[in-house]
Design an enzyme around this catalytic site. Structure first.
Site, PDB file in Angstrom:
ATOM      1  N   HIS A 117     -19.721  13.696 -14.988  1.00 15.65           N
ATOM      2  CA  HIS A 117     -18.807  14.059 -16.030  1.00 15.65           C
ATOM      3  C   HIS A 117     -17.175  14.052 -15.931  1.00 15.65           C
ATOM      4  O   HIS A 117     -16.566  13.958 -16.510  1.00 15.65           O
ATOM      5  CB  HIS A 117     -19.107  15.590 -16.656  1.00 15.65           C
ATOM      6  CG  HIS A 117     -20.059  15.771 -17.656  1.00 15.65           C
ATOM      7  ND1 HIS A 117     -20.580  15.027 -18.594  1.00 15.65           N
ATOM      8  CD2 HIS A 117     -21.118  16.789 -17.572  1.00 15.65           C
ATOM      9  CE1 HIS A 117     -21.500  15.355 -19.369  1.00 15.65           C
ATOM     10  NE2 HIS A 117     -21.999  16.454 -18.692  1.00 15.65           N
ATOM     11  N   ASN A 167     -15.823  21.567 -16.048  1.00 10.91           N
ATOM     12  CA  ASN A 167     -14.422  21.692 -16.304  1.00 10.91           C
ATOM     13  C   ASN A 167     -13.638  20.675 -14.888  1.00 10.91           C
ATOM     14  O   ASN A 167     -14.172  20.753 -13.963  1.00 10.91           O
ATOM     15  CB  ASN A 167     -13.858  23.303 -15.799  1.00 10.91           C
ATOM     16  CG  ASN A 167     -14.734  24.244 -16.593  1.00 10.91           C
ATOM     17  OD1 ASN A 167     -14.686  24.178 -17.927  1.00 10.91           O
ATOM     18  ND2 ASN A 167     -15.486  25.000 -16.027  1.00 10.91           N
ATOM     19  N   GLU A 169     -23.241  13.938 -22.644  1.00 13.28           N
ATOM     20  CA  GLU A 169     -24.694  14.503 -21.963  1.00 13.28           C
ATOM     21  C   GLU A 169     -25.769  13.738 -21.710  1.00 13.28           C
ATOM     22  O   GLU A 169     -26.449  14.067 -20.795  1.00 13.28           O
ATOM     23  CB  GLU A 169     -25.061  15.584 -23.069  1.00 13.28           C
ATOM     24  CG  GLU A 169     -24.028  16.771 -23.233  1.00 13.28           C
ATOM     25  CD  GLU A 169     -23.519  17.359 -21.725  1.00 13.28           C
ATOM     26  OE1 GLU A 169     -24.086  17.119 -20.957  1.00 13.28           O
ATOM     27  OE2 GLU A 169     -22.426  17.958 -21.878  1.00 13.28           O
ATOM     28  N   HIS A 178     -24.859  15.939 -12.116  1.00 15.31           N
ATOM     29  CA  HIS A 178     -24.484  15.782 -13.556  1.00 15.31           C
ATOM     30  C   HIS A 178     -23.234  16.161 -13.912  1.00 15.31           C
ATOM     31  O   HIS A 178     -22.367  15.581 -14.521  1.00 15.31           O
ATOM     32  CB  HIS A 178     -25.719  16.712 -14.229  1.00 15.31           C
ATOM     33  CG  HIS A 178     -25.345  16.805 -15.676  1.00 15.31           C
ATOM     34  ND1 HIS A 178     -26.400  16.300 -16.533  1.00 15.31           N
ATOM     35  CD2 HIS A 178     -24.616  17.713 -16.471  1.00 15.31           C
ATOM     36  CE1 HIS A 178     -25.812  16.387 -17.885  1.00 15.31           C
ATOM     37  NE2 HIS A 178     -24.809  17.331 -17.604  1.00 15.31           N
ATOM     38  N   GLU A 179     -22.613  17.097 -13.156  1.00 14.42           N
ATOM     39  CA  GLU A 179     -21.412  17.553 -13.581  1.00 14.42           C
ATOM     40  C   GLU A 179     -20.400  16.750 -12.881  1.00 14.42           C
ATOM     41  O   GLU A 179     -19.297  16.667 -13.353  1.00 14.42           O
ATOM     42  CB  GLU A 179     -21.246  19.240 -13.109  1.00 14.42           C
ATOM     43  CG  GLU A 179     -22.175  20.156 -13.624  1.00 14.42           C
ATOM     44  CD  GLU A 179     -22.419  20.179 -14.906  1.00 14.42           C
ATOM     45  OE1 GLU A 179     -21.282  19.727 -15.840  1.00 14.42           O
ATOM     46  OE2 GLU A 179     -23.558  20.695 -15.491  1.00 14.42           O
ATOM     47  N   GLY A 232     -26.011  26.195 -17.577  1.00 17.35           N
ATOM     48  CA  GLY A 232     -26.457  26.071 -16.250  1.00 17.35           C
ATOM     49  C   GLY A 232     -25.263  25.664 -15.224  1.00 17.35           C
ATOM     50  O   GLY A 232     -25.114  26.307 -14.255  1.00 17.35           O
ATOM     51  N   ALA A 233     -24.290  24.923 -15.817  1.00 10.22           N
ATOM     52  CA  ALA A 233     -22.987  24.502 -15.269  1.00 10.22           C
ATOM     53  C   ALA A 233     -22.269  23.878 -16.164  1.00 10.22           C
ATOM     54  O   ALA A 233     -22.579  23.451 -17.399  1.00 10.22           O
ATOM     55  CB  ALA A 233     -23.303  23.663 -14.052  1.00 10.22           C
TER      56      ALA A 233
HETATM   57  N1  BES Z   1     -21.198  20.394 -20.401  1.00 15.05           N
HETATM   58  C1  BES Z   1     -22.439  20.947 -20.111  1.00 15.05           C
HETATM   59  C2  BES Z   1     -22.336  22.516 -20.175  1.00 15.05           C
HETATM   60  C3  BES Z   1     -22.611  23.300 -21.680  1.00 15.05           C
HETATM   61  C4  BES Z   1     -24.021  23.333 -22.048  1.00 15.05           C
HETATM   62  C5  BES Z   1     -21.359  23.577 -22.495  1.00 15.05           C
HETATM   63  C6  BES Z   1     -24.081  23.723 -23.409  1.00 15.05           C
HETATM   64  C7  BES Z   1     -21.785  24.273 -23.700  1.00 15.05           C
HETATM   65  C8  BES Z   1     -22.759  24.332 -24.169  1.00 15.05           C
HETATM   66  C9  BES Z   1     -22.859  20.605 -18.729  1.00 15.05           C
HETATM   67  O1  BES Z   1     -22.531  19.285 -18.437  1.00 15.05           O
HETATM   68  C10 BES Z   1     -24.578  20.825 -18.912  1.00 15.05           C
HETATM   69  O2  BES Z   1     -24.858  19.831 -19.337  1.00 15.05           O
HETATM   70  N2  BES Z   1     -24.948  21.613 -18.080  1.00 15.05           N
HETATM   71  C11 BES Z   1     -26.613  21.494 -18.100  1.00 15.05           C
HETATM   72  C12 BES Z   1     -27.145  21.338 -16.809  1.00 15.05           C
HETATM   73  C13 BES Z   1     -27.462  20.165 -16.608  1.00 15.05           C
HETATM   74  C14 BES Z   1     -27.896  19.669 -15.183  1.00 15.05           C
HETATM   75  C15 BES Z   1     -28.403  19.486 -17.767  1.00 15.05           C
HETATM   76  C16 BES Z   1     -27.017  23.110 -18.621  1.00 15.05           C
HETATM   77  O3  BES Z   1     -26.198  23.747 -18.773  1.00 15.05           O
HETATM   78  O4  BES Z   1     -28.167  23.092 -19.203  1.00 15.05           O
HETATM   79 ZN    ZN Z   2     -23.269  17.953 -19.169  1.00 16.31          ZN
END
Ligand code: BES
Ligand code: ZN
Length: 939
Positions: free
Chosen positions: A371, A335, A390, A367-368, A331-332
């Site tokens: 982090h 970095n 997470e 969320h991001e 989703g995002a």
């Molecule tokens: N760090 C994750 C991105 C990620 C997800 C990297 C899976 C590698 C594998 C990011 O912070 C994240 O959690 N993204 C979520 C969206 C969030 C609002 C829950 C996602 O991609 O679902």
């Molecule tokens: Zn995350």
């Protein structure tokens, strides 16, 4: 945003769109990790960390070994030159490294990269350069060993490596993302996605979260392209050999982990703002769409100071960019200083975006950005502690959105979106503990799941409630200060929170993070004079019924209790640390109800005695129970019925008590459960009866809401009406799908006007209208929909259409939708939701989607390269089956078609299929009888 049948789904895993339920399939093929050496070994408390069993006949992998630490990086000087036409890149690495122990070998991570030359220059070695004589690639381990003719001596030196690689199309590492210019020309951007273990595909590196170093990055790019990286640009000059190229140099980063490095080269516009704490914030959008970045910019500009104040630690970089990437698997991604997003998680068009998209963008930005502190400044020591990142971000994103948009009532939505999903998954025998030993990249990919995210967030919410906000913040602040620019493990956070609160945090929390599952709290009561005596006990809750065995695990359960006198106020708090206890509540009159877990904060289910339950039910009708508790009660009972502990008929009766319900989230949760039931009953010949039940339940609220939005609804924050807009979409979609005639007719009328350009549908009504007309539509409807898809300029609109296409009923049209899913018209990351939409819509769709996945397995598996999208695809495609033999079929298919990152998902799906089958056998007749009797005239 992902909406599957009206329910929001996080991108890395799937919510309850189809029945989930259990059987044990013993196919864990991963090795026993007792052999792994961890760099930091924390003394654990009473609960032993679980490891994967090794019970079956699958081939064993070699034990995973972390990188040796005899040589480690201090600074990476990295220059990359991508070729956006040939899809290759050239790289030059000059890394300052420390040699701890004299050695003639350097072992690094490296995957899909060709090293051309490598050499080592010792510091102060007067020009002496030692050329590497061999590069030994261990492809399976994603490592390379560089051999030198003589030992590199203890001390510092520079490791120089020239290499080349491919800008791949797999959405990982350094990859290409396709876009069209405003005139329709197809071009490519070069972008990165390194988490969890793919930085090694862009440059040879020590690709482990605890091996932090600084980075000096330069990019050589066509001069008409935007080039971005984690830090601000400090120099931009023409390339000496080619004046069509620019060399862009970025400032040195703070010490950081490789998975957080990023670069983007492409064509973008941006909007810019400044947060009140002095950080420059930019939102980069596709060219010509800068306006669509404004909403995310507003959120980001409010969010940075919010976290700055909450953590009492400033954001450490001078800038932060948020950028929308067309082809993007997650989703995002957080970095540091350059957060990448799917277009649908960042871009908002005031006219064409719906309320749920706004809410999703706010949550993802929240969320991001969290982090940036929690993950980037303080990083987990190893992936075992991924949940810290997470789980925490998935909790605090709600705190942030609650701060920015109080009218979203976002915490109630948390319970429906995260808390109940975590309970459902964690009730399976094939769940896993929050903290889980992982080694190989496929195991790391596997834990980006609802346990790390949603259970993680739920237990942090419970902990926050147990500690209180003041001490929680105090502990968070000291944790971030103590470990900033370093790494930490779960216990380190517990230590800081324990210090801040004086409570036994490690002991309480270990019971939730080191053992899988959660308890069901069984409660009975007795009145003694003015006192109410409660008998409370705990057992492990399993999706197939409570654990009745000998060695039943125990949890340290913070329990709060409220009474009918003041439903929002906790009257008593206890910590249940044994299998059972008795509690006395003083001054409760006999006519008052007593409820456990007000606010639905504790991570457990509850089984009340029939008397207690009976006394709570009027609170649903007269709305004296809080919305979150009405939701929680209904959800608990639904789950108990799936586990065979109560009859599903009891739940149907309870659902009828919600007829006056005004709250969006309560309806949304109920609607989701009814969707699960409807999917289950599609295996029977009385599916129409449950549709009738749905129509009857949703008709009054549908009539009340009507089609027209009230003034201010669905407009930007502050204007109000956000939840009404969500509720209207939910209810009309539900009625339309269930075949409610007036809704269907009105949907058709509005759709016609929309297509003819007479009256464009408001964004909030599009999903329910599209769904309704497709469900009851023919090939002309599908063609119109595909035309709308082609014409759509916004990815949000394309996704909206893609997700409902599967609702079409005719078998030949279902096939057409499946073929469309793999076509060029659907972005690679979105194929999954098209196939999932087919599987979740009907009996025929379910079979057709599974066959399609099997027939196209090679292409699908190759497309996602074993990432988490493959798990999502599998879950969406098979979780809805309810026949025993399908569990065997799915198991056997994946025995011959390996998907290492989806092993646990496959086991969970097979467990769910068998649970569905058992549920159906157990309750189908009673449900049928009840549905028939309900319609019969009273005698
Ligand atoms: N760090 C994750 C991105 C990620 C997800 C990297 C899976 C590698 C594998 C990011 O912070 C994240 O959690 N993204 C979520 C969206 C969030 C609002 C829950 C996602 O991609 O679902
Ligand atoms: Zn995350």
């Amino acid at each position: 945003m992902l909406l599957v049948l009206g329910r929001r789904v996080l991108l890395s895993f799937v919510k309850r769109v189809i029945p989930q339920d259990p059987v044990l399939l013993s196919n864990p093929i991963l090795q026993d990790f007792r052999t792994i050496k961890f760099r930091v070994i924390h003394s654990s408390t009473v609960f032993a960390s679980a490891t994967r069993q090794n019970t079956d006949t699958m081939p064993e992998r070699r034990p995973f070994v972390r990188l040796p630490t005899d040589v480690y990086p201090v600074n990476y000087g990295l220059c990359l030159k991508p070729d956006l036409i040939d899809f290759t890149f050239e790289g030059k690495l000059e890394a300052i490294v420390k040699v701890n122990l004299a050695t003639n070998q350097i072992v690094m991570n490296c995957a899909d990269i060709d090293i051309i030359t490598a050499s080592f220059v010792p510091e102060g070695g007067e020009g002496e350069e030692i050329n590497a004589t061999g590069f030994n690639y261990q492809n399976e381990d994603e490592k390379v060993t560089l051999s030198f003719p003589s030992a590199l001596q203890k001390g510092s030196g520079t490791l120089k490596i020239d290499f080349v690689g491919e800008l791949n199309d797999k959405m990982k590492g350094f990859y290409r993302s396709k876009y069209a210019t405003p005139t329709g020309e197809i071009r490519y951007a070069a972008v990165t996605q390194f988490e969890a273990t793919d930085a090694r595909r862009a440059f040879p590196c020590w690709d482990e979260p605890a091996i932090k170093a600084t980075f000096d990055i330069s990019l050589i790019v066509p001069k008409d392209r935007v080039a971005l990286s984690n830090m601000n640009v400090i120099d931009r000059k023409p390339h000496p050999e080619d004046d069509s190229l620019l060399e862009v140099k970025f400032a040195t980063t703070p010490i950081m982990s490789t998975y957080l490095v990023a670069f983007v080269i492409g064509e973008y516009d941006f909007v810019e703002g400044q947060s009140s704490d002095g950080v420059t914030v930019r939102v980069y959008t596709p060219t010509g769409k800068a306006e669509q970045g404004k909403f995310a910019l507003e959120v980001a500009v409010k969010t940075l100071p919010f976290y700055n104040e909450y953590f009492n630690v400033p954001y450490p970089l001078p800038k932060i960019d948020l950028i929308a990437i067309a082809d993007f698997a997650a989703g995002a991604m957080e970095n540091w200083g350059l957060v990448t997003y799917r277009e649908t998680a960042l871009l908002i068009d005031p006219k064409n975006s719906c309320s749920s998209s706004r809410q999703w963008v706010a949550l993802v930005v929240g969320h991001e950005l969290a982090h940036q502190w929690f993950g980037n400044l303080v990083t987990m020591e190893w992936w075992t502690h991924l949940w810290l990142n997470e789980g925490f971000a998935s909790w605090i994103e709600y705190l942030c959105v609650d701060h920015c948009f109080p009218d979203y009532d976002i915490w109630t939505q948390f319970v429906s979106a995260d808390y109940t999903r975590a309970l459902d998954l964690d009730a399976l025998d094939n769940s896993h503990p929050i903290e889980v030993n992982v080694g190989h990249p496929s195991e790391v990919d596997e834990i980006f799941d609802a346990i790390s995210y949603s259970k993680g967030a739920s237990v942090i919410r419970m902990l926050h409630n147990y500690i209180g906000d003041k001490d929680f913040r105090k502990g968070m602040h000291s944790y971030l200060l103590k470990f900033q620019h370093k790494n930490a493990a779960t216990e380190d956070l517990w230590d800081c929170l324990e210090q801040a609160s004086g409570k036994p945090i490690a002991l309480v929390m270990s019971s939730w993070t080191k053992q899988m599952g959660f308890p069901i709290i069984v409660v009975d009561q007795e009145q003694q004079g003015d006192d109410r005596i409660l008998k409370i006990s705990q057992k492990k809750f399993c999706a197939s019924g409570p654990h009745n065995g000998e060695d039943c695990p125990n949890w340290m359960v913070p329990i709060s209790i409220c009474t009918g006198e003041d439903p929002g106020c906790t009257k008593l708090k206890v910590l249940l640390d044994s299998p059972e206890t008795t509690i006395t509540i003083n001054n409760v009159s006999p006519d008052q109800w007593v409820k456990i877990n007000p606010g639905t904060v504790g991570f457990y289910r509850i089984q009340y005695s029939s008397g207690m339950l009976e006394s709570l039910l009027p609170g649903i009708r007269d709305l004296t129970l809080l919305p979150v508790d009405r939701l929680g009660l209904q959800n608990d009972l639904f789950s108990l019925s799936r586990a065979g502990m109560i009859s599903t008929v009891e739940v149907l009766k309870l659902m009828e008590a919600f007829v006056n319900e005004p709250n969006y989230t309560v309806w949304s949760d109920l609607s989701c459960n009814l969707g699960v039931l409807s999917s289950l009953l599609s295996h029977t010949d009385f599916h129409e009866e449950i549709q009738e039940f749905i129509r009857d339940l949703f008709t009054p609220i549908g009539l009340k809401l009507g089609w027209e939005c009230k003034q201010g609804e669905g407009e930007p924050p502050g204007a109000g009406g956000h939840l009404d807009a969500l509720l209207r979409g939910l209810v009309l979609g539900k009625l339309g799908k269930a075949g409610h005639k007036p809704t269907l007719e009105e949907a058709r009328r509005r759709f016609k006007d929309h297509v003819e350009g007479k009256q464009i549908l408001s964004a909030d009504l599009r999903s329910p209208v599209y769904l309704t007309v497709l469900k009851h539509g023919d090939s002309a409807t599908l063609d119109t929909m595909l035309k709308l898809h082609k014409q759509a300029d916004m990815q949000e609109e394309k996704n909206r259409i893609e997700r409902v296409l599967g609702a079409i009923s005719a078998p030949d049209l279902i096939q057409k939708v499946l073929t469309f899913a793999l076509s060029e018209d659907v972005r690679p990351q979105d194929t999954v939701s098209v196939i999932g939409g087919v599987a979740g819509s009907s009996k025929h769709g379910r079979k057709a989607a599974w066959k399609f996945v099997k027939d196209n397995w090679e292409e699908l598996h190759n497309r996602y390269q074993g990432g988490f999208l493959i798990s999502r695809l599998i879950k969406l495609s098979v979780d809805g089956f309810a026949i025993d033999k399908m569990a065997a079929e799915v198991k056997s298919f994946f025995e011959s078609h390996h998907a290492p990152a989806a092993e646990r998902t496959v086991q969970q799906c097979c467990e769910n299929i068998l649970l569905n089958a058992a549920w159906l056998k157990r309750d189908a007749d009673d449900i049928h009888q009840y549905l028939l009797k309900r319609k019969a005239p009273p005698v």
